[in-house]
Write a protein that holds these residues in place. Structure first.
Motif, mmCIF file in Angstrom:
data_model
loop_
_atom_site.group_PDB
_atom_site.id
_atom_site.type_symbol
_atom_site.label_atom_id
_atom_site.label_comp_id
_atom_site.label_asym_id
_atom_site.label_seq_id
_atom_site.Cartn_x
_atom_site.Cartn_y
_atom_site.Cartn_z
ATOM 1 N N ARG A 18 0.878 -0.987 -0.107
ATOM 2 C CA ARG A 18 0.182 0.058 0.226
ATOM 3 C C ARG A 18 0.814 1.321 -0.105
ATOM 4 N NH1 ARG A 18 -3.068 0.589 4.944
ATOM 5 N NH2 ARG A 18 -1.385 1.879 5.683
ATOM 6 N N VAL A 19 1.919 1.475 0.712
ATOM 7 C CA VAL A 19 2.707 2.376 0.870
ATOM 8 C C VAL A 19 3.636 2.548 -0.363
ATOM 9 C CG1 VAL A 19 4.661 3.254 1.918
ATOM 10 C CG2 VAL A 19 2.954 2.406 3.328
ATOM 11 N N ARG A 20 3.919 1.547 -1.082
ATOM 12 C CA ARG A 20 4.738 1.632 -2.402
ATOM 13 C C ARG A 20 3.448 1.770 -3.243
ATOM 14 N NH1 ARG A 20 8.518 -3.402 -3.141
ATOM 15 N NH2 ARG A 20 8.807 -2.160 -5.085
ATOM 16 N N CYS A 21 2.310 2.120 -3.074
ATOM 17 C CA CYS A 21 1.545 2.339 -4.087
ATOM 18 C C CYS A 21 0.891 1.327 -5.231
ATOM 19 C CB CYS A 21 1.541 3.711 -4.694
ATOM 20 S SG CYS A 21 1.621 5.106 -3.729
ATOM 21 N N GLU A 22 1.210 0.056 -4.729
ATOM 22 C CA GLU A 22 0.855 -1.262 -5.328
ATOM 23 C C GLU A 22 -0.282 -1.835 -4.838
ATOM 24 O OE1 GLU A 22 4.404 -3.746 -6.263
ATOM 25 O OE2 GLU A 22 5.526 -1.957 -6.073
ATOM 26 N N LEU A 53 -7.588 -2.407 3.855
ATOM 27 C CA LEU A 53 -8.378 -2.531 2.671
ATOM 28 C C LEU A 53 -8.999 -1.418 2.119
ATOM 29 C CD1 LEU A 53 -9.897 -6.340 3.499
ATOM 30 C CD2 LEU A 53 -8.539 -5.588 1.231
ATOM 31 N N GLY A 54 -9.770 -0.834 3.009
ATOM 32 C CA GLY A 54 -10.399 0.482 2.761
ATOM 33 C C GLY A 54 -9.294 1.655 2.202
ATOM 34 N N VAL A 55 -8.455 1.857 2.588
ATOM 35 C CA VAL A 55 -7.355 2.732 2.287
ATOM 36 C C VAL A 55 -6.841 2.393 0.861
ATOM 37 C CG1 VAL A 55 -5.070 3.826 2.646
ATOM 38 C CG2 VAL A 55 -6.608 3.530 4.570
ATOM 39 N N ALA A 56 -6.298 0.864 0.708
ATOM 40 C CA ALA A 56 -6.037 0.602 -0.633
ATOM 41 C C ALA A 56 -6.948 0.712 -1.436
ATOM 42 C CB ALA A 56 -5.540 -0.984 -0.481
ATOM 43 N N PHE A 57 -8.233 0.368 -1.379
ATOM 44 C CA PHE A 57 -9.204 0.569 -2.356
ATOM 45 C C PHE A 57 -9.410 2.165 -2.765
ATOM 46 C CE2 PHE A 57 -11.142 -3.428 -1.017
ATOM 47 C CZ PHE A 57 -10.874 -4.031 -2.057
ATOM 48 N N SER A 58 -9.478 3.207 -1.658
ATOM 49 C CA SER A 58 -9.409 4.367 -1.711
ATOM 50 C C SER A 58 -8.404 4.945 -2.756
ATOM 51 C CB SER A 58 -9.725 5.034 -0.482
ATOM 52 O OG SER A 58 -9.739 6.345 -0.706
ATOM 53 N N LEU A 59 -7.091 4.556 -2.473
ATOM 54 C CA LEU A 59 -6.022 4.959 -3.306
ATOM 55 C C LEU A 59 -6.130 4.336 -4.851
ATOM 56 C CD1 LEU A 59 -3.230 4.323 -0.601
ATOM 57 C CD2 LEU A 59 -4.029 6.466 -1.498
ATOM 58 N N ASN A 60 -6.696 3.447 -4.880
ATOM 59 C CA ASN A 60 -7.215 2.826 -6.165
ATOM 60 C C ASN A 60 -8.420 3.351 -6.971
ATOM 61 O OD1 ASN A 60 -5.133 1.158 -7.569
ATOM 62 N ND2 ASN A 60 -6.451 -0.635 -7.286
ATOM 63 N N HIS A 61 -8.845 4.458 -6.192
ATOM 64 C CA HIS A 61 -10.073 5.272 -6.470
ATOM 65 C C HIS A 61 -11.500 4.254 -7.035
ATOM 66 C CE1 HIS A 61 -8.112 8.847 -6.670
ATOM 67 N NE2 HIS A 61 -7.075 8.394 -7.625
ATOM 68 N N ARG A 99 -10.329 12.538 -2.218
ATOM 69 C CA ARG A 99 -9.787 11.819 -3.285
ATOM 70 C C ARG A 99 -11.110 11.781 -4.310
ATOM 71 N NH1 ARG A 99 -7.972 7.964 0.449
ATOM 72 N NH2 ARG A 99 -5.992 8.480 0.976
ATOM 73 N N MET A 100 -12.198 11.645 -4.198
ATOM 74 C CA MET A 100 -13.293 11.398 -4.842
ATOM 75 C C MET A 100 -13.967 12.760 -5.185
ATOM 76 S SD MET A 100 -13.205 8.177 -5.353
ATOM 77 C CE MET A 100 -11.688 7.852 -4.928
ATOM 78 N N GLY A 101 -13.456 13.815 -4.681
ATOM 79 C CA GLY A 101 -13.881 15.321 -5.095
ATOM 80 C C GLY A 101 -15.227 15.653 -4.391
#
Length: 172
Positions: A18-22, A53-61, A99-101
């Motif tokens: 997640r921190v590596r944005c993968e 999981l929530g953060v990872a999904f959010s970063l993945n939009h 992130r979602m505006g």
């Protein structure tokens, strides 16, 4: 024994990716960790893994899954009486809205997150933003594309946007 260590290892790999944005790899490892912690019935680690999981999904939009997991984490932390987890979940819901505006929701949630973070940590508002996922992802991307200029204007701009949102929320 072994299942506890395996679940922790998977959660650690989820955090790392997640921190590596993968985020796809992150989700895969978090799901393994979640399965393990559910078998062990470790509610606090279940909550933290759902939060991840929530953060990872959010970063993945992935808006719907992100919000679902973050709200689930918030509810679990609340049920456990774990205020730090509740505050982190509220904050991440604010960052997700940003992130979602959705500036209005972001401002409201981040205002609560900011004041509660400062109260819990005793640190200034600037310190409360340190290490946030968006900053880390921007840093990772900047390091990969511009190694010499890893503290880019985009990173500095993130703090300015957050301060602006929070100032608007305070004025209202």
């Amino acid at each position: 024994g072994y299942p506890w260590f395996a679940a922790h290892a998977s959660q650690g790999l989820g955090d790392l990716y997640r921190v590596r944005c993968e985020c796809d790899k992150s989700v895969e490892y978090y799901q393994e960790a979640l399965s393990g912690f559910e078998k062990l019935n470790d509610r606090e680690l279940i909550a933290w893994t759902i939060f991840g999981l929530g953060v990872a999904f959010s970063l993945n939009h992935d808006a719907s899954r992100a919000k679902d997991y973050l709200v689930r984490a918030l509810a679990l932390f609340h049920d456990l009486g774990y205020h730090v987890g509740v505050v982190r979940s509220v904050g991440e819901l604010g960052f997700h809205a940003w992130r979602m505006g959705d500036a209005t929701s972001a401002a409201s949630l981040l205002s609560v997150y900011r004041s509660e973070s400062e109260r819990l940590t005793g640190k200034s508002s600037d310190a409360a933003w340190e290490g946030h996922e968006d900053q880390l992802c921007l840093l990772v991307k900047a390091q990969k594309s511009q190694p010499a200029a890893w503290e880019s204007a985009a990173v500095r701009g993130f703090r300015a946007v957050m301060e602006e949102l929070l100032n608007e929320a305070t004025i209202r």
